[in-house]
Scaffold this motif. Structure first.
Motif, mmCIF file in Angstrom:
data_model
loop_
_atom_site.group_PDB
_atom_site.id
_atom_site.type_symbol
_atom_site.label_atom_id
_atom_site.label_comp_id
_atom_site.label_asym_id
_atom_site.label_seq_id
_atom_site.Cartn_x
_atom_site.Cartn_y
_atom_site.Cartn_z
ATOM 1 N N LEU A 144 -52.961 0.911 49.388
ATOM 2 C CA LEU A 144 -52.662 2.182 50.050
ATOM 3 C C LEU A 144 -51.944 1.935 51.380
ATOM 4 O O LEU A 144 -51.944 2.790 52.269
ATOM 5 C CB LEU A 144 -53.957 2.956 50.299
ATOM 6 C CG LEU A 144 -54.656 3.522 49.041
ATOM 7 C CD1 LEU A 144 -56.082 3.956 49.381
ATOM 8 C CD2 LEU A 144 -53.879 4.700 48.490
ATOM 9 N N SER A 145 -51.326 0.786 51.494
ATOM 10 C CA SER A 145 -50.637 0.446 52.736
ATOM 11 C C SER A 145 -49.469 1.391 52.992
ATOM 12 O O SER A 145 -48.771 1.806 52.057
ATOM 13 C CB SER A 145 -50.134 -1.002 52.689
ATOM 14 O OG SER A 145 -49.239 -1.187 51.604
ATOM 15 N N ALA A 147 -49.360 4.379 53.421
ATOM 16 C CA ALA A 147 -49.475 5.682 52.749
ATOM 17 C C ALA A 147 -49.881 6.777 53.726
ATOM 18 O O ALA A 147 -50.580 6.540 54.718
ATOM 19 C CB ALA A 147 -50.502 5.598 51.626
ATOM 20 N N LEU A 164 -55.400 -0.914 53.343
ATOM 21 C CA LEU A 164 -55.133 0.303 54.108
ATOM 22 C C LEU A 164 -54.282 0.009 55.352
ATOM 23 O O LEU A 164 -54.221 0.818 56.273
ATOM 24 C CB LEU A 164 -56.445 0.957 54.541
ATOM 25 C CG LEU A 164 -57.270 1.641 53.432
ATOM 26 C CD1 LEU A 164 -58.679 1.946 53.933
ATOM 27 C CD2 LEU A 164 -56.587 2.922 52.970
ATOM 28 N N ALA A 167 -51.899 2.590 57.174
ATOM 29 C CA ALA A 167 -52.067 3.897 56.523
ATOM 30 C C ALA A 167 -52.519 4.931 57.545
ATOM 31 O O ALA A 167 -53.210 4.600 58.515
ATOM 32 C CB ALA A 167 -53.102 3.790 55.404
ATOM 33 N N ALA A 188 -54.401 0.833 60.654
ATOM 34 C CA ALA A 188 -54.766 2.126 60.040
ATOM 35 C C ALA A 188 -55.220 3.110 61.110
ATOM 36 O O ALA A 188 -55.819 2.724 62.118
ATOM 37 C CB ALA A 188 -55.878 1.919 59.022
#
Length: 225
Positions: A144-145, A147, A164, A167, A188
């Motif tokens: 989910l980088s 995102a 992540l 993200a 994140a």
């Protein structure tokens, strides 16, 4: 005198045969149809009544059958269609599916429904997942980088060993036993994410970096000491 009486009696008490034939009542089938129902023969009256009852019953059955068919057409729908278009941009069936290893990188999936789906090692790198739902989903090892996960729902989700990095999770919903154990959260943004205290403490131990989109440091968004 006696002769006069006999003549009178014979003339009044014995009508001519011609007159009797004229006065004989007629009950033809044509005239019977115009008689009131209570004057008809009992069996004919019963037949008419039964026909009327059957006619009304047939109309009721026809209406009931039509309603039943319409109801069935509404409720017995292809299960796949029930989740078709889980979001305004994602037209595929994504709820309650095994989507392990699927490539969603760079896709626009705003408010997409991934509830209860298996998303192990799925690729969401750089995807727009604004308001998407991952309720009770298994995201083990997913990417989910970069995102956009603002306002996404991770309630009861398994987010272990997830990438992540960078993200943006601003306002994401995280409740229940959601776990981020083993995840990469470098850069994140967890602004306004309601984490459990034990999860917050765990993430603060590994938090590092600054989000390239929001400019916020990960530790600051986690309210680390």
């Amino acid at each position: 005198m006696a002769l006069f009486l006999n003549a009178s009696l014979s003339s009044t008490s014995k009508p001519h045969r011609h007159n009797l034939l004229k006065s004989k009542p007629s009950f033809s089938t044509t005239s019977a149809t115009h008689l009131p129902l209570f004057l008809l023969a009992p069996n004919l009256k019963q037949q008419v009544s039964q026909k009327l009852t059957l006619s009304s019953f047939g109309a009721s059955v026809s209406s009931a059958t039509l309603v039943a068919l319409l109801s069935a057409s509404l409720f017995f729908v292809d299960p796949a269609l029930a989740f078709k278009g889980g979001g305004p941009y994602g037209q595929g069936v994504t709820r309650g599916q095994d989507l392990s290893g699927k490539d969603f990188s760079g896709k626009t999936l705003i408010k997409q429904d991934f509830k209860t789906s298996i998303l192990r090692q799925a690729n969401f790198k750089g995807a727009n997942l604004l308001g998407a739902s991952f309720f009770d989903a298994d995201l083990t090892g997913a990417d989910l980088s970069d995102a956009d996960l603002r306002s996404a729902d991770f309630s009861l989700a398994n987010v272990t060993k997830v990438n992540l990095s960078n993200a943006n999770l601003e306002g994401a919903l995280v409740t229940g036993n959601t776990s981020f154990k083993g995840s990469n959260i470098t850069g994140a943004d967890f602004t306004d994410v309601p984490l459990r205290e034990d999860q917050r403490e765990y993430l603060c131990k590994i938090a590092d970096g600054v989000n390239s989109t929001t400019g916020n440091a990960t530790r600051d968004t986690l309210l680390c000491n």
